[in-house]
Scaffold this motif. Sequence first.
Motif, mmCIF file in Angstrom:
data_model
loop_
_atom_site.group_PDB
_atom_site.id
_atom_site.type_symbol
_atom_site.label_atom_id
_atom_site.label_comp_id
_atom_site.label_asym_id
_atom_site.label_seq_id
_atom_site.Cartn_x
_atom_site.Cartn_y
_atom_site.Cartn_z
ATOM 1 N N GLY A 171 -13.189 5.627 30.018
ATOM 2 C CA GLY A 171 -13.925 6.067 31.193
ATOM 3 C C GLY A 171 -14.539 4.939 31.997
ATOM 4 N N TRP A 172 -14.098 3.713 31.748
ATOM 5 C CA TRP A 172 -14.510 2.571 32.570
ATOM 6 C C TRP A 172 -13.305 1.652 32.694
ATOM 7 C CZ3 TRP A 172 -19.102 2.346 35.099
ATOM 8 C CH2 TRP A 172 -19.320 1.205 35.872
ATOM 9 N N PRO A 173 -12.954 1.199 33.898
ATOM 10 C CA PRO A 173 -11.729 0.412 34.062
ATOM 11 C C PRO A 173 -11.751 -0.889 33.270
ATOM 12 C CG PRO A 173 -12.550 1.192 36.187
ATOM 13 C CD PRO A 173 -13.623 1.468 35.179
ATOM 14 N N VAL A 174 -10.621 -1.197 32.681
ATOM 15 C CA VAL A 174 -10.392 -2.474 32.009
ATOM 16 C C VAL A 174 -9.200 -3.135 32.687
ATOM 17 C CG1 VAL A 174 -9.719 -3.609 29.858
ATOM 18 C CG2 VAL A 174 -11.309 -1.662 29.799
ATOM 19 N N SER A 175 -9.437 -4.244 33.348
ATOM 20 C CA SER A 175 -8.369 -4.946 34.049
ATOM 21 C C SER A 175 -7.512 -5.716 33.045
ATOM 22 C CB SER A 175 -8.953 -5.908 35.078
ATOM 23 O OG SER A 175 -7.945 -6.760 35.599
ATOM 24 N N LEU A 176 -6.199 -5.492 33.127
ATOM 25 C CA LEU A 176 -5.287 -6.218 32.245
ATOM 26 C C LEU A 176 -5.351 -7.726 32.490
ATOM 27 C CD1 LEU A 176 -2.193 -3.849 32.526
ATOM 28 C CD2 LEU A 176 -3.538 -4.245 30.462
ATOM 29 N N GLN A 177 -5.558 -8.094 33.746
ATOM 30 C CA GLN A 177 -5.515 -9.504 34.111
ATOM 31 C C GLN A 177 -6.877 -10.181 34.047
ATOM 32 O OE1 GLN A 177 -3.515 -10.177 37.855
ATOM 33 N NE2 GLN A 177 -4.338 -12.241 38.111
ATOM 34 N N HIS A 178 -7.940 -9.441 34.379
ATOM 35 C CA HIS A 178 -9.240 -10.085 34.552
ATOM 36 C C HIS A 178 -10.290 -9.697 33.506
ATOM 37 C CE1 HIS A 178 -7.914 -11.715 38.383
ATOM 38 N NE2 HIS A 178 -7.464 -10.512 38.710
ATOM 39 N N ASP A 179 -10.017 -8.698 32.677
ATOM 40 C CA ASP A 179 -10.956 -8.299 31.626
ATOM 41 C C ASP A 179 -10.451 -8.640 30.225
ATOM 42 O OD1 ASP A 179 -13.179 -7.203 33.017
ATOM 43 O OD2 ASP A 179 -12.086 -5.346 33.380
ATOM 44 N N LEU A 180 -9.229 -8.224 29.922
ATOM 45 C CA LEU A 180 -8.729 -8.377 28.555
ATOM 46 C C LEU A 180 -8.778 -9.814 28.040
ATOM 47 C CD1 LEU A 180 -5.676 -5.985 28.064
ATOM 48 C CD2 LEU A 180 -7.860 -5.956 26.867
ATOM 49 N N PRO A 181 -8.345 -10.822 28.821
ATOM 50 C CA PRO A 181 -8.428 -12.188 28.299
ATOM 51 C C PRO A 181 -9.857 -12.603 27.954
ATOM 52 C CG PRO A 181 -6.961 -12.098 30.191
ATOM 53 C CD PRO A 181 -7.649 -10.769 30.127
ATOM 54 N N ALA A 182 -10.824 -12.164 28.754
ATOM 55 C CA ALA A 182 -12.218 -12.513 28.483
ATOM 56 C C ALA A 182 -12.754 -11.763 27.261
ATOM 57 C CB ALA A 182 -13.086 -12.198 29.705
#
Length: 383
Positions: free
Chosen positions: A227-238
């Motif tokens: 229920g909260w966006p997780v960016s494949l490019q900008h969240d997951l690596p961090a």
Amino acid sequence: MARKFLYVIAFCIVLVIAGAIALSLFSAELTRMAMVPTTEFVEQEPFEESVYQDPALWYSRPGIGVNDPARWQPAYANDRGLLPTPAEPPAEPFAVFFVHPTSYLNRANWNAPLDNGGDPEAERIARIYLRGMASPFNAASEIWAPRYRQATMGAFLTDAEEGRMAIDAAYGDVREAFRYFLSSIEPGTPIVLAGHSQGALHLKRLLAEEVRGEPVAERLVAAYIVGWPVSLQHDLPAMGFPACAAPGQAGCVISWSSFAEPADPVMVLTAYGSTPALDGTAPGKTPMLCTNPLTGSYGGTAPASANLGTLVPEDSMEKGDLRPGLVPARCDERGLLLIGPPPEMGSYVLPGNNYHVYDLPLFWANTKADVIRRVEAWQAQAN
């Protein structure tokens, strides 16, 4: 007299139409006016390290017993009426840290008060959310769900600095609760992180700042950032963990946001695209993570027959029962989870066929099975 009456009726119809047009054109502005606090932001003093020793600061934790909302169990509904939920196969011992979504809607404060029992309505709603959203994780040997000085709903509807400060203050409480949680469970116990909406937002940051690169990272079964966006490019690596690509995978991240069709996600996508992710970059139109909760895999499509049980609540949302085969699930190219024609779930569907409030209840039984499967996968890897 009859003519005057008709004039009155016509006038009322015009008012209703005008109101509907205004709501359609200015719904975001009207919502902000109704929800964003106009009071001065009050700095929240950070909690001391020992504060979460107080059992009163937990909705769920070992020892609460029958009043623990996360331990609630629904029943299955079929043509014979309601049947008890079938017993799940025993899983290895594991602990869950669950962060509830926004339940404080008051614009009197930027952060929910916790003293003197807190805001009664926010407390009531939080417990309802835990019954529906934390209960899929109740195969755990321990479930911990903290009370925290959550940011009010209006903090997410404004660009004002006070909104960011309120969210940061709420995160500080979640971080302190998580540290106490880790100090309280047995060393080496595998852990599951789970949260929804505001709770998921805080867990995203927690993974990046408190779990990534730390010894506890080896104990992470999965993080359910729902229920909260997780960016494949900008969240997951961090965050330091990959997306869950298969149902038997451990040490990975799961996320979805549910829309019935036809979906109108423009408000969600606009906010997602323009809000800085964990790496400080606005994601723009880059896709978000979509885990299909019916398969436990990244992306893809699954029919309604794969749905083991949707928790359909009564309108009060305090009770509900499980109904198998109610909704399918399909991840689209944007990373949204589409669930077919609008199912009848209650009165809290958001504009645009956004089933945000029902993200976890829609897939209650599959989520419970998914957690158990990943705990067993983690244990197999550990051995």
